[in-house]
Scaffold this motif. Sequence first.
Motif, short mmCIF file in Angstrom:
data_model
loop_
_atom_site.label_atom_id
_atom_site.label_comp_id
_atom_site.label_asym_id
_atom_site.label_seq_id
_atom_site.Cartn_x
_atom_site.Cartn_y
_atom_site.Cartn_z
N ASN A 61 37.82 42.65 48.21
CA ASN A 61 38.24 43.06 47.63
C ASN A 61 38.13 41.91 46.04
O ASN A 61 38.79 40.56 46.08
CB ASN A 61 40.33 43.15 47.74
CG ASN A 61 40.52 44.24 46.55
OD1 ASN A 61 40.32 43.68 44.88
ND2 ASN A 61 41.02 45.50 46.38
N PRO A 62 37.68 41.58 45.40
CA PRO A 62 37.27 41.04 44.26
C PRO A 62 38.91 40.69 43.76
O PRO A 62 38.81 39.48 43.44
CB PRO A 62 36.48 41.62 42.70
CG PRO A 62 36.16 43.02 43.42
CD PRO A 62 36.99 42.94 45.23
N ASP A 63 39.82 41.49 43.34
CA ASP A 63 41.41 40.85 43.38
C ASP A 63 41.41 40.24 44.06
O ASP A 63 42.44 39.05 43.01
CB ASP A 63 42.01 42.53 42.74
CG ASP A 63 41.72 43.41 41.63
OD1 ASP A 63 40.61 42.36 41.06
OD2 ASP A 63 42.05 44.32 41.76
N ALA A 92 40.61 36.78 43.24
CA ALA A 92 40.80 36.29 42.36
C ALA A 92 42.02 35.66 42.27
O ALA A 92 42.22 34.26 41.96
CB ALA A 92 40.81 37.53 41.32
N ALA A 136 32.05 40.46 39.94
CA ALA A 136 32.77 41.23 39.72
C ALA A 136 34.83 39.86 40.28
O ALA A 136 35.56 40.87 39.12
CB ALA A 136 33.07 42.05 40.72
N VAL A 137 34.59 39.30 40.71
CA VAL A 137 35.58 38.27 40.20
C VAL A 137 35.59 37.89 39.27
O VAL A 137 36.95 37.84 38.99
CB VAL A 137 35.40 37.22 41.82
CG1 VAL A 137 36.45 35.79 41.69
CG2 VAL A 137 35.57 37.53 42.79
N SER A 180 38.12 41.13 37.65
CA SER A 180 39.01 40.69 38.45
C SER A 180 39.50 39.29 37.26
O SER A 180 41.07 39.47 37.65
CB SER A 180 39.13 40.56 39.57
OG SER A 180 38.43 41.30 40.01
N LYS A 232 40.56 40.48 34.72
CA LYS A 232 41.99 41.73 34.08
C LYS A 232 43.38 41.17 34.63
O LYS A 232 43.94 41.82 33.97
CB LYS A 232 41.32 42.69 35.17
CG LYS A 232 42.23 43.89 36.06
CD LYS A 232 41.56 44.76 37.08
CE LYS A 232 42.08 44.19 38.12
NZ LYS A 232 41.14 44.86 38.77
N LEU A 233 43.25 40.04 35.74
CA LEU A 233 44.44 39.86 36.46
C LEU A 233 45.77 38.80 35.43
O LEU A 233 46.62 38.75 35.72
CB LEU A 233 44.72 39.31 37.43
CG LEU A 233 44.39 40.28 38.47
CD1 LEU A 233 43.70 39.95 40.20
CD2 LEU A 233 45.50 41.23 38.67
#
Length: 436
Positions: free
Chosen positions: A252-254, A257, A284-285, A288, A291-292
Amino acid sequence: MTVSIKRLNASQADFNSQLATLLAWDDSVDHQVNESVRHILHQVKTRGDQAVLEFTEKFDRLTASSVAELEMSQSRLQQALEAIPQNQRVALQQAADRVRDYHERQEQKSWQYQDEDGTVLGQKVTPLDRAGLYVPGGKAAYPSSVLMNAIPAKVAGVGEVIMVVPTPDGLVNDLVLAAAAIAGVDRVFTVGGAQAVGALAYGTETIPAVDKIVGPGNIYVATAKREVFGTVGIDMIAGPSEILVICDGKTNPDWIAMDLFSQAEHDEQAQSILISPDAEFLDAVEASINKLLPTMERADIIRTSMTDRAALIHVADLNEAAKVSNRIAPEHLELSVESPEALLEEIRHAGAIFMGRYTAEALGDYCAGPNHVLPTSGTARFSSPLGVYDFQKRSSIIGFSAKGADRMGRVASVLARGEGLTAHARSAEYRIKSDE
């Protein structure tokens, strides 16, 4: 404001030079810091307690009439242990148990053997008499560091563990004191900075001199440790925190990250690197990360670290990822891949290796069991994590029989005379039996 992470591609002609630039970190000590530290150390060495009191008042704004007033009693440590919330007490104890269990397996024993003519050879393993543990204080309080530094020393059999921890403005961190109680620290002084390192290295009227100083600290502490090395042993001169993640693109890239953030949040100089053969996963990472990042308490520190020192590296395959990793020799290495055991065979240089998608580096910082004091800045090429062996020393044992002294004395005689050291030769020759 989005973060743009450096992109490197191992297939590019200038990849090696780009990687070298990425990894470059200036650890040279500021001239002013050096001069200040040398002055403090000289004062502590020559004036003892009085200098410690003056510097403690100057830098920590803490006034005491004697250094004895700056010592925390064992009952005060127990009081701290009882004062912290139960969930923290339980977590500290669980972490301590795992750290102790792991390090008990590192203990080295003395050994001997006898050769054919009765000569006894061997090695005597002895713990240090006294170790000093520096623990950051104030806002940067790390009870996990107390466990990681003190427990291996106690497992090794060190006679006395002395902890120093600054309490600026009298701010005492009960969690740090509780960790000291659980780890079995013998004495605690609320002294910090270069003056604490000097006190441990040289000894004062109240603070005893130690044989080795371990534990993290700021630039003044690190510089002081470098200066006193030789008078005492030290664990290492640590650089900024590092994490390198090798991922096959299926985690999962989240998760990845956040793993990168876990080191970036330490400070702006920390370095977070992701290597993957999947270019879309790198995208994708990065998505993330952006995003995070706004959800993080230390977002500004993370943003600076990720902008200045992070990188996303595209490689042809996992084999090439391992080669790049070995070039970097990271402090923390996550193998976030389908078959970490297979990739492990290719890894030669890393402080700690975290196997599989579920093994977050953060677990290693607190409660996995292995030590979190690790070599940084590429020194994993020749250094190891802190361990029981750092608090033990080895003495060679040599006991020749008459027959052995005769046989090897002849060898020593030839070699000594070849070096022109006649007394060496004659000393050995006295033990040689006459051939008559």
